[in-house]
Scaffold this active site. Structure first.
Site, PDB file in Angstrom:
ATOM      1  CG  ASP A  90     -11.154  -5.186  40.041  1.00  0.00           C
ATOM      2  OD1 ASP A  90     -11.936  -4.332  39.588  1.00  0.00           O
ATOM      3  OD2 ASP A  90     -11.441  -5.921  41.010  1.00  0.00           O
ATOM      4  CD  GLU A 185     -17.316  -4.580  40.858  1.00  0.00           C
ATOM      5  OE1 GLU A 185     -18.531  -4.637  41.076  1.00  0.00           O
ATOM      6  OE2 GLU A 185     -16.665  -5.569  40.464  1.00  0.00           O
ATOM      7  CG  ASP A 208     -19.586  -4.189  36.276  1.00  0.00           C
ATOM      8  OD1 ASP A 208     -19.039  -5.022  35.539  1.00  0.00           O
ATOM      9  OD2 ASP A 208     -19.461  -4.175  37.514  1.00  0.00           O
TER      10      ASP A 208
END
Ligand SMILES: [Zn+2]
Length: 421
Positions: A90, A185, A208
């Protein structure tokens, strides 16, 4: 990439450019996970591509969590731990992720980067000195009307390309690798649906992070304080000597908060207290305050301070009752990761082998990894090369994506090499 290796079937950049065109924006205040049905499109695509790349046990859960396993090829007796890699599908609810139109600025030669779709959107050298390191690189931006989604499609592209490289180069020795792509997330809820036991990894990395070389094993320890001021409401025409207006106590309390310990006045390792939402009414007022510090002792003293200020306010306003409720949110993952130093050591070595200079900075926030770490899956965070997350000025570069991929390919080999030691 090492020139002795077979190239992947598709480059990290080409994968990235495909994935960012798929709208996967998550949305706050939805009861279901995933919060938006659009996240399924990317999750299902990734599952299909993982199968095509020879991954085993590929599944998409009812909550849009993709998981897969890459069988190890270590011969002999050395037991290599199963290592996981996690990225999220997402993108932030903050800026639209529909119709992302990535723009490649080839062979960047310095200077500000104006985004073609909106003249107001300019990535300036003054605000982004990192651009100085990107001379000669191909910089990937948006057209200025959306976010890019480098957070975290860069992580996805790097992990997928790693899987591709391993499939094409069976001589690269590695243990079993677990891969997961999670939903929601950005709104902090998806990870609750992540099945740690089913994932089957001993350790994992979220891919990330930001700047090339940045590897993190520290997040905030976090609490949420709710301060409630209880007064007494009455008709204002006949209020004399009866009404106790809690709003004045609320204002008094806020005015006592030190100015030098707020998000807008702190950085680096310094924690903060952050009043971010409240309600003011005569009968009852309340304010929610985030407490953040890297040390538990720091959190303790923040909580003590708020309780002291609450008592002082209560003394100043006879008739007002001030209640302080504090909840634990999450803890600094370093508390667990300090007992697994090989996770940072191996990631640093992998980055060095990729020609980068690794460094660590504490994350002034939480990650999915911080939650997973306390659920039994120790999980530092690795860079993706991306910058300016959650905004229209978001960017990454060819080198950013390639070096992240290369680091992951080195990392799985290092775990295999070091398993026998
Ligand atoms: Zn992210």
């Amino acid at each position: 990439m090492d020139t002795s290796l077979q190239a992947p079937t598709q480059s990290a950049v080409d994968r990235f450019l495909r994935y960012v065109r798929i709208d996967t924006q998550s949305r706050e205040d939805q009861s279901a996970v995933p919060s938006t049905s659009s996240q399924w499109a990317l999750a299902n695509l990734l599952a299909t591509e993982l199968r095509q790349l020879g991954a085993a046990d590929v599944r998409v859960s009812d909550h849009c969590m993709v998981r897969a396993s890459i069988p190890g090829n270590v011969s002999g007796g050395a037991a290599v731990p199963v290592i996981g890699f996690i990225a999220h599908v997402d993108t932030s609810p903050a800026v639209t992720g529909a119709n992302v139109n990535p723009v490649i600025h080839r062979n960047y030669q310095g200077g500000d980067i104006a985004l073609p779709g909106d003249p107001a959107q300019v990535i300036t050298v003054a605000q982004h000195p990192i651009l100085g390191d990107l001379i000669g690189d191909d910089i990937i931006t948006t057209d200025g009307t959306t976010l890019l989604g480098s957070d975290d499609k860069s992580g996805i592209a790097a992990i997928m390309t790693m899987v591709d490289v391993l499939a094409r180069n069976p001589l690269i020795v590695h243990g079993t690798i677990a891969v997961a792509f999670t939903a929601d997330e950005e709104i902090g809820v998806g990870i609750e649906q992540f099945d740690v036991a089913d994932f089957g990894a001993e350790f994992a990395y979220t891919v990330d992070g930001g700047m090339l070389g940045e590897i993190s094993d520290e997040t905030w320890s976090a609490r949420l304080a709710t301060i409630t001021f209880l007064g007494k409401s009455t008709h204002p025409g006949t209020a004399k000597g009866v009404m106790v207006n809690s709003i004045h106590a609320f204002a008094d309390f806020l005015s006592r908060m030190p100015r030098d310990m707020l998000p807008e006045t702190t950085e680096g390792r310094v924690g903060f207290v952050h009043p971010y939402s409240g309600v003011a009414d005569v009968e009852e007022s309340s304010v929610k305050i985030l407490l953040r510090d890297f040390e538990m002792s720091g959190l303790e003293s923040q909580e003590r301070l708020l309780r002291d200020l609450a008592s002082a306010t209560e003394r100043t306003f006879p008739g007002v009752t001030v209640r302080v409720d504090v909840k634990e949110n999450y803890k600094n993952m370093k508390e667990v990761l300090k007992d697994h130093p090989q996770l940072m050591d191996n990631a640093f070595e992998a980055a060095r082998r990729a020609g980068l200079t690794p460094f660590t900075t504490p994350i002034r926030g939480g990650t999915d990894g911080s939650k997973l770490t306390f659920r039994g899956l120790p999980c530092p965070n690795i860079f993706t090369g991306g910058h300016n997350f959650h905004g229209k000025l978001e960017f990454n570069s060819r080198r950013g994506l390639e070096k992240t991929t290369e680091t992951l390919v080195h990392l799985v080999q290092i775990f295999a090499e070091r398993a026998g030691e």
